[in-house]
Design a protein around this motif. Structure first.
Motif, short mmCIF file in Angstrom:
data_model
loop_
_atom_site.label_atom_id
_atom_site.label_comp_id
_atom_site.label_asym_id
_atom_site.label_seq_id
_atom_site.Cartn_x
_atom_site.Cartn_y
_atom_site.Cartn_z
N LEU A 86 175.69 6.23 84.78
CA LEU A 86 175.89 7.31 85.71
C LEU A 86 178.00 7.43 86.32
CD1 LEU A 86 173.15 9.78 87.50
CD2 LEU A 86 174.60 10.28 84.99
N PRO A 87 178.64 7.17 85.47
CA PRO A 87 179.89 6.84 86.46
C PRO A 87 179.93 7.15 87.42
CG PRO A 87 180.20 6.59 83.97
CD PRO A 87 178.63 7.24 84.47
N ASN A 88 180.13 8.48 87.92
CA ASN A 88 180.63 8.95 88.87
C ASN A 88 179.47 9.18 89.77
OD1 ASN A 88 178.87 10.48 86.82
ND2 ASN A 88 180.21 12.82 86.79
N TRP A 89 178.74 9.37 90.00
CA TRP A 89 176.87 9.34 90.42
C TRP A 89 177.56 9.50 92.47
CZ3 TRP A 89 175.93 6.45 94.96
CH2 TRP A 89 176.59 5.11 95.28
N ARG A 90 178.79 9.21 92.73
CA ARG A 90 179.23 9.57 93.99
C ARG A 90 179.39 10.80 94.27
NH1 ARG A 90 180.60 3.76 93.23
NH2 ARG A 90 179.84 2.92 94.98
N THR A 91 180.39 11.62 93.64
CA THR A 91 180.70 12.53 93.00
C THR A 91 180.37 14.22 92.37
OG1 THR A 91 182.67 11.96 91.56
CG2 THR A 91 182.77 11.66 93.75
N ILE A 92 179.23 13.28 91.72
CA ILE A 92 178.25 14.75 90.98
C ILE A 92 177.93 15.14 91.10
CG2 ILE A 92 176.41 13.13 90.52
CD1 ILE A 92 176.99 14.06 87.45
N GLU A 93 177.98 16.85 90.78
CA GLU A 93 176.80 18.00 91.26
C GLU A 93 175.82 17.66 91.31
OE1 GLU A 93 178.76 19.78 94.04
OE2 GLU A 93 180.44 18.55 93.53
N GLU A 94 174.79 17.92 92.39
CA GLU A 94 173.45 17.81 92.08
C GLU A 94 173.24 19.37 90.95
OE1 GLU A 94 170.75 19.79 95.19
OE2 GLU A 94 171.90 18.48 96.56
N THR A 95 173.98 20.48 90.78
CA THR A 95 173.47 21.40 89.49
C THR A 95 174.21 20.42 88.18
OG1 THR A 95 176.13 22.16 89.30
CG2 THR A 95 174.58 23.49 90.46
N ASP A 96 174.78 19.66 88.00
CA ASP A 96 175.13 18.57 87.18
C ASP A 96 174.27 17.69 86.86
OD1 ASP A 96 177.80 19.80 86.74
OD2 ASP A 96 178.96 18.56 87.66
N LEU A 97 173.79 17.33 87.52
CA LEU A 97 172.58 16.43 87.84
C LEU A 97 171.01 16.93 87.24
CD1 LEU A 97 172.20 14.09 91.00
CD2 LEU A 97 172.73 13.58 88.34
#
Length: 115
Positions: A86-97
Motif C-alpha cells: 500500500l504505497p499510499n497507506w498514509r493518505t488512503i481513505e477508509e472507503t478505498d481500504l
C-alpha cells in the motif's frame, strides 16, 4: 460450569492432541465445553485471552463457529511490506481500504461498529 482457564485448557489440549495447526470449533461444541447454555461475548473474550497464553489464537469464522490456529505455526510467516503493498497507506481513505478488503460501508453498518 467451567472457568475461562479450564475451557481454554480443554480447547488448547484438543489442538495439541490433533497434531494440526488449524481447526474449527462450533458454537454448540463451545457451549458444551463451557457447560453453559448461552455463551456471552465476555466469556469468548476471556477464553480467547487464555488461549493466547497457551499458544492458540481463536477468532469467529464466517460459518458461525470459531477458528483455532496454533500461534507457533505462524512463526515463519512473511512480514507485511507496507510500502510495497500500500504505497499510499498514509493518505488512503477508509472507503478505498474497505473496497480493497471486499467490504462496503453497508457491511460496516451491519456489524454495529463501535468507535
Amino acid at each position: 460450569m467451567r472457568d475461562y482457564r479450564h475451557i481454554a485448557l480443554i480447547i488448547a489440549a484438543c489442538v495439541a492432541e490433533s497434531g494440526k495447526t488449524r481447526l474449527r470449533i462450533s458454537k454448540a461444541q463451545f457451549r458444551r465445553i463451557s457447560g453453559r447454555s448461552q455463551v456471552k461475548r465476555g466469556l469468548i473474550t476471556n477464553v480467547r485471552d487464555w488461549l493466547e497464553d497457551f499458544g492458540v489464537a481463536m477468532f469467529e469464522n464466517s460459518r458461525g463457529g470459531y477458528a483455532l490456529v496454533s500461534i507457533e505455526s505462524l512463526e515463519g510467516a512473511p512480514p507485511i511490506k507496507l510500502n510495497a503493498l500500500l504505497p499510499n497507506w498514509r493518505t488512503i481513505e477508509e472507503t478505498d481500504l474497505l473496497k480493497i478488503i471486499g467490504h462496503t460501508d453497508a457491511d460496516e453498518a451491519e456489524d454495529g461498529e463501535d468507535e
